[in-house]
Motif scaffolding. Structure first.
Motif, PDB file in Angstrom:
ATOM      1  N   ALA A   1       0.849  -1.201   0.000  1.00 53.89           N
ATOM      2  CA  ALA A   1       0.000   0.000   0.000  1.00 53.89           C
ATOM      3  C   ALA A   1       0.878   1.242   0.000  1.00 53.89           C
ATOM      4  CB  ALA A   1      -0.933   0.000   1.200  1.00 53.89           C
ATOM      5  N   ASN A   2       1.458   1.563  -1.142  1.00 54.75           N
ATOM      6  CA  ASN A   2       2.302   2.745  -1.273  1.00 54.75           C
ATOM      7  C   ASN A   2       1.411   3.972  -1.456  1.00 54.75           C
ATOM      8  OD1 ASN A   2       5.068   3.814  -1.571  1.00 54.75           O
ATOM      9  ND2 ASN A   2       4.319   4.436  -3.594  1.00 54.75           N
ATOM     10  N   ARG A   3       1.430   4.863  -0.465  1.00 49.47           N
ATOM     11  CA  ARG A   3       0.479   5.980  -0.440  1.00 49.47           C
ATOM     12  C   ARG A   3       1.012   7.200  -1.188  1.00 49.47           C
ATOM     13  NH1 ARG A   3      -0.851   2.760   3.814  1.00 49.47           N
ATOM     14  NH2 ARG A   3      -2.951   2.936   4.693  1.00 49.47           N
ATOM     15  N   GLN A   4       1.205   7.059  -2.478  1.00 52.62           N
ATOM     16  CA  GLN A   4       1.682   8.161  -3.306  1.00 52.62           C
ATOM     17  C   GLN A   4       0.663   8.481  -4.387  1.00 52.62           C
ATOM     18  OE1 GLN A   4       6.092   6.680  -3.474  1.00 52.62           O
ATOM     19  NE2 GLN A   4       6.096   8.824  -4.088  1.00 52.62           N
ATOM     20  N   ALA A   5      -0.292   9.315  -4.023  1.00 49.32           N
ATOM     21  CA  ALA A   5      -1.311   9.825  -4.938  1.00 49.32           C
ATOM     22  C   ALA A   5      -2.040  10.938  -4.194  1.00 49.32           C
ATOM     23  CB  ALA A   5      -2.289   8.732  -5.369  1.00 49.32           C
ATOM     24  N   ASP A   6      -2.594  11.891  -4.933  1.00 50.69           N
ATOM     25  CA  ASP A   6      -3.354  12.972  -4.313  1.00 50.69           C
ATOM     26  C   ASP A   6      -4.805  12.541  -4.118  1.00 50.69           C
ATOM     27  OD1 ASP A   6      -1.181  14.622  -4.185  1.00 50.69           O
ATOM     28  OD2 ASP A   6      -1.715  15.832  -5.936  1.00 50.69           O
ATOM     29  N   SER A   7      -5.398  13.002  -3.016  1.00 50.91           N
ATOM     30  CA  SER A   7      -6.818  12.752  -2.724  1.00 50.91           C
ATOM     31  C   SER A   7      -7.158  11.257  -2.813  1.00 50.91           C
ATOM     32  CB  SER A   7      -7.702  13.544  -3.699  1.00 50.91           C
ATOM     33  OG  SER A   7      -9.009  13.688  -3.204  1.00 50.91           O
ATOM     34  N   PHE A   8      -6.235  10.403  -2.304  1.00 50.46           N
ATOM     35  CA  PHE A   8      -6.409   8.966  -2.485  1.00 50.46           C
ATOM     36  C   PHE A   8      -7.349   8.357  -1.446  1.00 50.46           C
ATOM     37  CE2 PHE A   8      -2.702   9.017   0.415  1.00 50.46           C
ATOM     38  CZ  PHE A   8      -3.122   8.113   1.384  1.00 50.46           C
TER      39      PHE A   8
ATOM     40  N   GLU B   1      -9.202  10.917 -13.973  1.00 53.27           N
ATOM     41  CA  GLU B   1      -8.254   9.847 -14.253  1.00 53.27           C
ATOM     42  C   GLU B   1      -7.408   9.613 -13.008  1.00 53.27           C
ATOM     43  OE1 GLU B   1      -4.625  10.047 -16.997  1.00 53.27           O
ATOM     44  OE2 GLU B   1      -6.095   8.973 -18.228  1.00 53.27           O
ATOM     45  N   VAL B   2      -7.343   8.380 -12.544  1.00 49.24           N
ATOM     46  CA  VAL B   2      -6.648   8.061 -11.302  1.00 49.24           C
ATOM     47  C   VAL B   2      -5.589   6.998 -11.550  1.00 49.24           C
ATOM     48  CG1 VAL B   2      -8.611   8.671  -9.835  1.00 49.24           C
ATOM     49  CG2 VAL B   2      -8.389   6.320 -10.682  1.00 49.24           C
ATOM     50  N   VAL B   3      -4.626   6.932 -10.629  1.00 52.72           N
ATOM     51  CA  VAL B   3      -3.624   5.870 -10.643  1.00 52.72           C
ATOM     52  C   VAL B   3      -3.941   4.899  -9.523  1.00 52.72           C
ATOM     53  CG1 VAL B   3      -1.810   7.237 -11.701  1.00 52.72           C
ATOM     54  CG2 VAL B   3      -2.084   7.296  -9.222  1.00 52.72           C
ATOM     55  N   VAL B   4      -3.525   3.649  -9.719  1.00 52.27           N
ATOM     56  CA  VAL B   4      -3.820   2.593  -8.746  1.00 52.27           C
ATOM     57  C   VAL B   4      -2.537   1.843  -8.413  1.00 52.27           C
ATOM     58  CG1 VAL B   4      -5.151   0.510  -8.248  1.00 52.27           C
ATOM     59  CG2 VAL B   4      -6.161   2.324  -9.659  1.00 52.27           C
ATOM     60  N   TRP B   5      -2.210   1.804  -7.126  1.00 49.29           N
ATOM     61  CA  TRP B   5      -1.129   0.960  -6.620  1.00 49.29           C
ATOM     62  C   TRP B   5      -1.791  -0.113  -5.758  1.00 49.29           C
ATOM     63  CZ3 TRP B   5       4.216   0.881  -7.221  1.00 49.29           C
ATOM     64  CH2 TRP B   5       4.922   0.044  -6.358  1.00 49.29           C
ATOM     65  N   ALA B   6      -1.665  -1.364  -6.151  1.00 46.43           N
ATOM     66  CA  ALA B   6      -2.378  -2.424  -5.446  1.00 46.43           C
ATOM     67  C   ALA B   6      -1.507  -3.666  -5.312  1.00 46.43           C
ATOM     68  CB  ALA B   6      -3.673  -2.783  -6.180  1.00 46.43           C
ATOM     69  N   ASP B   7      -1.507  -4.241  -4.125  1.00 49.30           N
ATOM     70  CA  ASP B   7      -0.745  -5.463  -3.836  1.00 49.30           C
ATOM     71  C   ASP B   7       0.715  -5.341  -4.265  1.00 49.30           C
ATOM     72  OD1 ASP B   7      -3.062  -6.502  -2.816  1.00 49.30           O
ATOM     73  OD2 ASP B   7      -3.518  -7.731  -4.573  1.00 49.30           O
TER      74      ASP B   7
ATOM     75  N   ALA C   1       3.902   9.543  -9.589  1.00 49.18           N
ATOM     76  CA  ALA C   1       3.048   8.736  -8.725  1.00 49.18           C
ATOM     77  C   ALA C   1       2.309   7.712  -9.576  1.00 49.18           C
ATOM     78  CB  ALA C   1       2.051   9.635  -7.991  1.00 49.18           C
ATOM     79  N   PRO C   2       2.106   6.495  -9.037  1.00 51.56           N
ATOM     80  CA  PRO C   2       2.267   6.078  -7.644  1.00 51.56           C
ATOM     81  C   PRO C   2       3.566   5.322  -7.356  1.00 51.56           C
ATOM     82  CG  PRO C   2       1.011   4.412  -8.799  1.00 51.56           C
ATOM     83  CD  PRO C   2       1.374   5.457  -9.824  1.00 51.56           C
ATOM     84  N   ARG C   3       4.570   5.426  -8.243  1.00 50.24           N
ATOM     85  CA  ARG C   3       5.802   4.658  -8.065  1.00 50.24           C
ATOM     86  C   ARG C   3       6.748   5.365  -7.086  1.00 50.24           C
ATOM     87  NH1 ARG C   3       6.925   3.108 -14.465  1.00 50.24           N
ATOM     88  NH2 ARG C   3       5.032   1.825 -14.729  1.00 50.24           N
TER      89      ARG C   3
END
Length: 286
Positions: free
Chosen positions: A113-120, A141-147, A269-271
């Protein structure tokens, strides 16, 4: 007991950082000293101090919206103070205001769960392809970091996004870009100062930690950036790798001869990405 106070001009090298004007300020003391200065144009100028490393620098925070206020709350028992921004956003044609909290540095180093995004928003639950917690970002348009993997970008529709695989833990939010641009590079000349001499990059070496294997782009301008090599020391880097520590051989960097040569680095983001040092080899036309 005698005490004296010396005045230091913090904007001497970047006088434009406070323009057009500063309307709100708040001071954060942990994890280091940071002065959050909300500007009248909705951006935030942040002054960072690190006494041990002798660091004193500004960074500019921008988001897809307008920052109106900042609040810093001390957090007993935590490694960092709690920082909130009050942000006005235009979502699906409607003006909305959100109170958004800065993630901790320790929450932006990779992992599931890398918390690198705005208003996530954060999801933890049964494996699913549909994340339906996004009504606050309808149409965006959003980015997704999952697992532990960058899943890509998606458009929010009816408050949700549908992924290409099932996930159990996810961070979903607005993308942002982190940029660094060096000052003019004035070394690598045998005949004296290289400030006015034509030069070009030859090789770049990086020392990093907690960095996605494709978490950084580099070049001599933001219009001509290259991605990190996919092959390190003769081995193809597995997809999704996040290096705890990176200290490898320098690699070639493209560039053209110019008198104003600068190094440009960009993370997205989200890397996760943490650059500790950049070493540059240059050719100078003397």
């Amino acid at each position: 007991f005698n005490a004296s106070y010396a005045i230091k001009e913090l904007t001497a090298l970047t006088p434009e950082i406070g323009r057009p004007s500063i309307v709100r300020t708040a001071v954060q003391r942990k994890i280091d000293t940071r002065i959050h200065c909300v500007r009248s144009d909705g951006k935030v100028a942040v002054m960072i101090f690190d006494k041990i490393e002798e660091v004193s620098c500004w960074m500019l925070v921008e988001t897809e919206g307008f920052v109106e206020d900042v609040v810093v709350l001390p957090s007993a028992g935590s490694e960092e103070d709690i920082v909130y921004y009050s942000i006005r956003r235009s979502i699906d044609g409607v003006t909305k205001r959100y109170l958004e909290r800065w993630a901790l540095t320790s929450e932006c180093e990779g992992g599931t769960a890398n918390r690198q995004a705005d208003s996530f928003k954060y999801y933890l639950g049964e494996p699913t392809q549909s994340l339906d917690l996004l009504s606050h970002l309808e149409g965006e348009e959003v980015v997704v970091w999952a697992d532990g993997i960058d899943q890509g970008t998606f458009r929010v529709a009816f408050g949700s996004v549908t992924l290409t695989t099932t996930v159990s833990e996810a961070i979903v939010g607005l993308p942002y870009t982190a940029r660094f641009k060096s000052t003019k590079l004035a070394y690598a000349a045998q005949g004296g100062s290289a400030l006015t001499q034509r030069k070009r990059f030859d090789h770049l070496g990086l020392v990093m930690r907690n960095t996605h294997y494709q978490g950084l782009s580099y070049g001599d301008s933001f219009e001509t950036l290259d991605d990190m090599p996919l092959v390190e020391q003769g081995q193809t880097t597995p997809a999704g790798t996040v290096w705890d520590s990176y200290d490898s051989d320098s690699f070639e960097i493209n560039g053209t001869f110019d008198t104003d040569m600068r190094l440009c680095l960009q993370a997205n983001a989200p890397r996760p990405c943490t650059v500790l040092a950049a070493v540059i080899a240059m050719n100078t036309n003397e």
